[in-house]
Design a protein around this motif. Structure first.
Motif, PDB file in Angstrom:
ATOM      1  N   GLU A  77       0.825  -1.202   0.000  1.00  0.00           N
ATOM      2  CA  GLU A  77       0.000   0.000   0.000  1.00  0.00           C
ATOM      3  C   GLU A  77       0.859   1.251   0.000  1.00  0.00           C
ATOM      4  O   GLU A  77       0.413   2.301  -0.421  1.00  0.00           O
ATOM      5  N   ASP A  78       2.092   1.145   0.466  1.00  0.00           N
ATOM      6  CA  ASP A  78       2.977   2.294   0.514  1.00  0.00           C
ATOM      7  C   ASP A  78       3.659   2.563  -0.823  1.00  0.00           C
ATOM      8  O   ASP A  78       4.312   3.578  -0.975  1.00  0.00           O
ATOM      9  N   MET A  79       3.521   1.655  -1.778  1.00  0.00           N
ATOM     10  CA  MET A  79       4.148   1.851  -3.079  1.00  0.00           C
ATOM     11  C   MET A  79       3.178   2.563  -4.022  1.00  0.00           C
ATOM     12  O   MET A  79       1.977   2.290  -4.009  1.00  0.00           O
ATOM     13  N   SER A  80       3.742   3.432  -4.827  1.00  0.00           N
ATOM     14  CA  SER A  80       2.913   4.128  -5.805  1.00  0.00           C
ATOM     15  C   SER A  80       2.618   3.185  -6.969  1.00  0.00           C
ATOM     16  O   SER A  80       3.342   2.207  -7.179  1.00  0.00           O
ATOM     17  N   PRO A  81       1.604   3.479  -7.755  1.00  0.00           N
ATOM     18  CA  PRO A  81       1.317   2.639  -8.923  1.00  0.00           C
ATOM     19  C   PRO A  81       2.499   2.595  -9.904  1.00  0.00           C
ATOM     20  O   PRO A  81       2.735   1.566 -10.529  1.00  0.00           O
ATOM     21  N   GLN A  82       3.263   3.689  -9.986  1.00  0.00           N
ATOM     22  CA  GLN A  82       4.425   3.703 -10.873  1.00  0.00           C
ATOM     23  C   GLN A  82       5.493   2.729 -10.375  1.00  0.00           C
ATOM     24  O   GLN A  82       6.134   2.040 -11.169  1.00  0.00           O
ATOM     25  N   GLU A  83       5.687   2.677  -9.060  1.00  0.00           N
ATOM     26  CA  GLU A  83       6.674   1.761  -8.494  1.00  0.00           C
ATOM     27  C   GLU A  83       6.249   0.312  -8.706  1.00  0.00           C
ATOM     28  O   GLU A  83       7.072  -0.539  -9.050  1.00  0.00           O
ATOM     29  N   ILE A  84       4.971   0.038  -8.515  1.00  0.00           N
ATOM     30  CA  ILE A  84       4.461  -1.318  -8.739  1.00  0.00           C
ATOM     31  C   ILE A  84       4.636  -1.705 -10.196  1.00  0.00           C
ATOM     32  O   ILE A  84       5.074  -2.813 -10.509  1.00  0.00           O
ATOM     33  N   ASN A  85       4.336  -0.781 -11.105  1.00  0.00           N
ATOM     34  CA  ASN A  85       4.490  -1.034 -12.536  1.00  0.00           C
ATOM     35  C   ASN A  85       5.947  -1.305 -12.891  1.00  0.00           C
ATOM     36  O   ASN A  85       6.262  -2.229 -13.645  1.00  0.00           O
ATOM     37  N   LYS A  86       6.851  -0.508 -12.331  1.00  0.00           N
ATOM     38  CA  LYS A  86       8.283  -0.691 -12.596  1.00  0.00           C
ATOM     39  C   LYS A  86       8.758  -2.059 -12.091  1.00  0.00           C
ATOM     40  O   LYS A  86       9.503  -2.750 -12.782  1.00  0.00           O
ATOM     41  N   LEU A  87       8.322  -2.430 -10.887  1.00  0.00           N
ATOM     42  CA  LEU A  87       8.709  -3.737 -10.349  1.00  0.00           C
ATOM     43  C   LEU A  87       8.146  -4.867 -11.201  1.00  0.00           C
ATOM     44  O   LEU A  87       8.829  -5.862 -11.452  1.00  0.00           O
ATOM     45  N   ASN A  88       6.906  -4.730 -11.664  1.00  0.00           N
ATOM     46  CA  ASN A  88       6.317  -5.766 -12.505  1.00  0.00           C
ATOM     47  C   ASN A  88       7.108  -5.932 -13.804  1.00  0.00           C
ATOM     48  O   ASN A  88       7.307  -7.045 -14.275  1.00  0.00           O
ATOM     49  N   LYS A  89       7.578  -4.824 -14.381  1.00  0.00           N
ATOM     50  CA  LYS A  89       8.404  -4.902 -15.592  1.00  0.00           C
ATOM     51  C   LYS A  89       9.716  -5.611 -15.292  1.00  0.00           C
ATOM     52  O   LYS A  89      10.205  -6.404 -16.103  1.00  0.00           O
ATOM     53  N   LEU A  90      10.286  -5.343 -14.131  1.00  0.00           N
ATOM     54  CA  LEU A  90      11.529  -6.013 -13.753  1.00  0.00           C
ATOM     55  C   LEU A  90      11.308  -7.513 -13.511  1.00  0.00           C
ATOM     56  O   LEU A  90      12.156  -8.334 -13.863  1.00  0.00           O
ATOM     57  N   TYR A  91      10.162  -7.872 -12.912  1.00  0.00           N
ATOM     58  CA  TYR A  91       9.843  -9.289 -12.720  1.00  0.00           C
ATOM     59  C   TYR A  91       9.755  -9.993 -14.069  1.00  0.00           C
ATOM     60  O   TYR A  91      10.248 -11.101 -14.237  1.00  0.00           O
ATOM     61  N   LEU A  92       9.123  -9.338 -15.030  1.00  0.00           N
ATOM     62  CA  LEU A  92       9.011  -9.929 -16.363  1.00  0.00           C
ATOM     63  C   LEU A  92      10.383 -10.053 -17.021  1.00  0.00           C
ATOM     64  O   LEU A  92      10.655 -11.026 -17.723  1.00  0.00           O
TER      65      LEU A  92
END
Length: 187
Positions: free
Chosen positions: A140-155
């Motif tokens: 909840e403390d992460m912004s949507p941009q941070e979540i998106n960036k992490l998801n790209k890194l996971y991929l």
């Protein structure tokens, strides 16, 4: 690194491992650094930057294993490999984090008060009071941009793992093979 992976050599015809040797750069130190970054970013409560560093380190480790000659330098370490694969376990949980809603200042104060109430106190065997924060809502403390960036890194980690598996067999470690199949099966 991609040029070396594709078996194209460096600008002057040098291989990756030869560049390391000629520049007196220890591949063991490089592996130790990658292991440290992966371990730090995999811990519960790690910051977004630490998670990014762990994912980038996982990508780089998989790429190092893909470069021809990595077997001769004994780059493969089953524990580090499994920790890098374990990063993929977080892919599903990262994307499901609740997004912050835009709220009025009064509601924002109420949220802060609730977060303060989540801080719990416990007594250890010596009778002192410890405070710890409930880590269940880190996303909840992460912004949507941070979540998106992490998801790209996971991929990216997943793509590098697939690239590795296409050119390399994991015959040297049956447990790593089994572990990889288990993690990928759960995806």
């Amino acid at each position: 690194m991609d040029d070396w992976i594709d078996n194209k050599e460096g600008q002057e015809g040098e291989g990756f491992w030869m560049v390391l040797v000629e520049n007196d750069f220890s591949h063991k130190n490089l592996i130790a650094l990658l292991a440290y970054l992966v371990e730090n970013g995999s811990k519960k409560g790690s910051s977004v930057q630490q998670k990014e560093a762990a994912l980038l380190s996982s990508c780089n480790y998989f790429k190092l294993l893909t470069i021809p000659g990595s077997t001769a330098f004994k780059i493969f370490h089953p524990v580090l490999f499994e920790k890098c694969v374990d990063n993929l376990k977080q892919l599903k949980t990262q994307g499901t984090g609740k997004r912050k809603k835009s709220v009025s200042p009064a509601c924002s104060q109420k949220r802060k008060k609730n977060k303060a109430n989540k801080t719990q106190r416990s007594r250890d065997s010596t009778g002192s009071i410890e405070e710890f924060q409930d880590d269940s809502n880190i996303e909840e403390d992460m912004s949507p941009q941070e979540i998106n960036k992490l998801n790209k890194l996971y991929l990216s980690v997943l793509q590098d793992l697939v690239s590795l598996l296409m050119v390399t067999s994991l015959r040297q470690s049956e447990s790593s093979t089994y572990h990889t199949v288990q993690v990928l099966h759960r995806r």
